[in-house]
Design an enzyme around this catalytic site. Structure first.
Site, PDB file in Angstrom:
ATOM      1  N   CYS A 234       0.814  -1.219   0.000  1.00  0.00           N
ATOM      2  CA  CYS A 234       0.000   0.000   0.000  1.00  0.00           C
ATOM      3  C   CYS A 234       0.851   1.275   0.000  1.00  0.00           C
ATOM      4  CB  CYS A 234      -1.005  -0.017   1.147  1.00  0.00           C
ATOM      5  SG  CYS A 234      -2.304   1.219   0.950  1.00  0.00           S
TER       6      CYS A 234
ATOM      7  N   GLU B  78      -1.921  -8.576   4.456  1.00  0.00           N
ATOM      8  CA  GLU B  78      -1.887  -8.783   5.918  1.00  0.00           C
ATOM      9  C   GLU B  78      -3.277  -8.902   6.541  1.00  0.00           C
ATOM     10  OE1 GLU B  78      -1.448  -5.936   4.445  1.00  0.00           O
ATOM     11  OE2 GLU B  78      -2.295  -4.303   5.644  1.00  0.00           O
TER      12      GLU B  78
ATOM     13  N   HIS C  92      -3.844  -5.399   0.467  1.00  0.00           N
ATOM     14  CA  HIS C  92      -3.365  -5.667   1.834  1.00  0.00           C
ATOM     15  C   HIS C  92      -3.362  -7.163   2.152  1.00  0.00           C
ATOM     16  CE1 HIS C  92      -3.061  -1.552   3.448  1.00  0.00           C
ATOM     17  NE2 HIS C  92      -4.015  -1.277   2.575  1.00  0.00           N
TER      18      HIS C  92
END
Ligand SMILES: [Mn+2]
Length: 232
Positions: free
Chosen positions: A107, A212, A210
């Site tokens: 990002c 994560e 993302h």
């Protein structure tokens, strides 16, 4: 020996505190690396020590980058920059690449990478580029928001061995002009660039989505992290 991965910390301006989403660390730990949260500092001696001791680096999401990084004036639609992160990460990323250590940028990380190589950013996608795709999803973030096409033979295509990927999306900025030496690896269905890699590097990869927020052991995350960690 498992590779040690330095992770750039998030910064909470209100609390004057550094913090981190556990998902970033789990991506590393559950896929065979040792995560290490870096201090928030612009002290080059301190950063130099981590540049030596860490085998790879993960650049996290966060505040909008100061548009002066890509030669623009900040418009009101741009968020408030975090100058200490900009300065720390700008220096660190240059040095990581100069040392040819592997780097994964997520990002804000991919936006910084693009800016460092002379590229530009949309300061605010919704107001600067009309699209049928909403890039700023509402939680939960562990679900597919839009699709990206992985560019044939790009680093990401080789890692994931597929041409289409469903991703989450939580960004209001994005790459506008691609930086010199960067190769586009992923493009969303509305044409927004969502992934780049540095052609001359051993492993420098940035993604706009993302990973994560998804479980560290999804097929995609396992493949992504195996490629990153094995390069370290
Ligand atoms: Mn997106």
């Amino acid at each position: 020996m498992k590779p040690i991965i330095g992770v750039t910390p998030l910064y909470d301006e209100e609390r004057k505190s550094i913090w981190l989403l556990p998902g970033y660390l789990e991506l590393i730990e559950k896929n065979g690396g040792i995560p290490l949260i870096l201090p928030l500092t612009t002290n080059k001696e301190v950063l130099e020590s981590f540049l030596t001791s860490c085998d790879g680096f993960l650049f996290t999401g966060g505040q909008d980058i100061d548009p002066s990084f890509y030669g623009e004036k900040k418009r009101s639609v741009c968020g408030i920059p975090c100058r200490v992160r900009d300065e720390m990460e700008g220096y660190l990323m240059r040095e990581v690449i100069a040392k040819d250590k592997p780097l994964l940028a997520i990002c804000r990380g991919v936006q910084l990478l693009n800016a460092l190589y002379g590229g530009t950013l949309y300061q605010d996608l919704p107001s600067e580029r009309s699209s049928s795709v909403c890039h700023q999803m509402i939680p939960p973030y562990a679900k597919v928001q839009h699709e990206v096409q992985l560019i044939e033979n790009s680093l990401l295509h080789r890692i994931l061995d597929r041409t289409k990927l469903g991703v989450n999306s939580y960004h209001h900025q994005a790459i506008k002009e691609v930086g010199n030496g960067l190769e586009v690896t992923a493009v969303s269905t509305d044409g927004v660039i969502e992934g780049v890699s540095l052609k001359s590097a051993k492993f420098v990869l940035g993604v706009q989505w993302h990973p994560e927020f998804f479980d560290a052991s999804t097929t995609e995350n396992k493949a992504l992290m195996a490629a990153f960690l094995s390069a370290c």
